[in-house]
Design an enzyme around this catalytic site. Structure first.
Site, PDB file in Angstrom:
ATOM      1  CE  LYS A  13      -2.131  -1.129   3.921  1.00  0.00           C
ATOM      2  NZ  LYS A  13      -1.537  -2.431   4.260  1.00  0.00           N
ATOM      3  NE  ARG A  87      -4.277  -1.398  10.186  1.00  0.00           N
ATOM      4  CZ  ARG A  87      -3.195  -0.837   9.665  1.00  0.00           C
ATOM      5  NH1 ARG A  87      -3.199   0.448   9.360  1.00  0.00           N
ATOM      6  NH2 ARG A  87      -2.120  -1.541   9.452  1.00  0.00           N
ATOM      7  NE  ARG A 126       7.704  -3.244   5.534  1.00  0.00           N
ATOM      8  CZ  ARG A 126       6.395  -3.003   5.605  1.00  0.00           C
ATOM      9  NH1 ARG A 126       5.705  -2.755   4.504  1.00  0.00           N
ATOM     10  NH2 ARG A 126       5.770  -3.025   6.748  1.00  0.00           N
ATOM     11  NE  ARG A 160       6.171  -0.766   9.952  1.00  0.00           N
ATOM     12  CZ  ARG A 160       4.930  -0.753   9.457  1.00  0.00           C
ATOM     13  NH1 ARG A 160       4.701  -0.170   8.294  1.00  0.00           N
ATOM     14  NH2 ARG A 160       3.945  -1.316  10.110  1.00  0.00           N
ATOM     15  NE  ARG A 171       2.234  -5.089  11.035  1.00  0.00           N
ATOM     16  CZ  ARG A 171       3.381  -4.976  10.362  1.00  0.00           C
ATOM     17  NH1 ARG A 171       4.480  -5.579  10.802  1.00  0.00           N
ATOM     18  NH2 ARG A 171       3.424  -4.258   9.269  1.00  0.00           N
TER      19      ARG A 171
END
Ligand code: AMP
Length: 217
Positions: A13, A87, A126, A160, A171
């Site tokens: 996203k 969300r 990531r 992160r 998550r």
């Protein structure tokens, strides 16, 4: 034109939102980025949300709706990209009300479809540039050997705190339990568009562009 980018963590996203900012002058409203900023600058709210975010759970509706309300009152641009918001159903209702209050609405809700296995490998590999947000992946797009971001030249790569397998599991569960009902919610409003989020970045960009061009007619 206002759109929502929906999809589980790691669906891409943020990457796609940044492309729309660069190419269409739209404004990215990422509640995740706003919360990380609050955390890093040590505000009271940042302290409250730090632990919740590290676990991968959802921050309260009240906090994130407040953040979006403030942005909608102060920021202007060529349409908003809601990234990571809403969300929950309560957030979706609140967004509808906030936009309606200024005579606006949503033009499309784009669901980026990806499978869980791809998400785990994307997220655990990531890193991002702390300056411009360019996303790297240890396997498919490693950080440049000279230690400088290929997009902006800065040397400030970040990982992160919640990009680990434990937080990711939470998550994903939060996404399936609380966020995925929004797919039906927006389908019923005639706004839902699905794109395959597993392709090359450029292919996903093209698929999203097609949706936006169709929705703006
Ligand atoms: P993101 O950068 O969108 O992956 O968000 C990172 C974390 O911030 C999430 O795992 C949640 O803890 C929190 N967060 C971001 N957006 C929301 C939201 N709309 N509602 C609740 N929590 C959120």
């Amino acid at each position: 034109m206002n759109i929502i980018l929906m999809g589980p963590p790691g669906a891409g996203k943020g990457t796609q939102a940044r492309h729309l900012v660069d190419t269409r002058g739209m404004v990215q409203l990422s509640t995740g980025d706003m919360l990380r900023e609050a955390k890093d600058s040590g505000t009271e709210m940042g302290r409250v949300v730090a632990d919740v975010m590290a676990r991968g759970a959802l921050v309260t509706d009240e906090i994130v709706i407040g953040l979006i309300r403030e942005k909608l009152e102060t920021v202007q641009g060529n349409g908003f990209i809601f990234d990571g918001f809403p969300r929950t159903l309560a957030q979706a209702d609140a967004l509808g009300d906030l936009l309606a209050a200024t005579g606006q609405g949503l033009d499309a809700v784009i669901e980026m479809e990806v499978d869980d296995e791809a998400l785990v490998s994307r997220i655990t590999a990531r890193s991002t540039c702390g300056n411009c947000g360019e996303v790297y992946n240890d396997i498919t797009k490693p950080q440049p050997e000279d230690g400088k971001c290929s997009n902006c030249g800065a040397s400030d790569f970040k990982r992160r705190a919640d990009d680990n397998e434990d937080s990711l599991r939470t998550r994903l569960m939060e996404y399936y339990k609380k966020t995925s009902p929004l797919i039906g919610y927006y389908y019923a409003k005639g706004l839902l568009e699905k794109v395959d989020g597993l392709g090359e970045i450029a292919q996903v960009q093209a698929a999203i562009s097609k949706v936006l061009d169709k929705s703006s007619i």
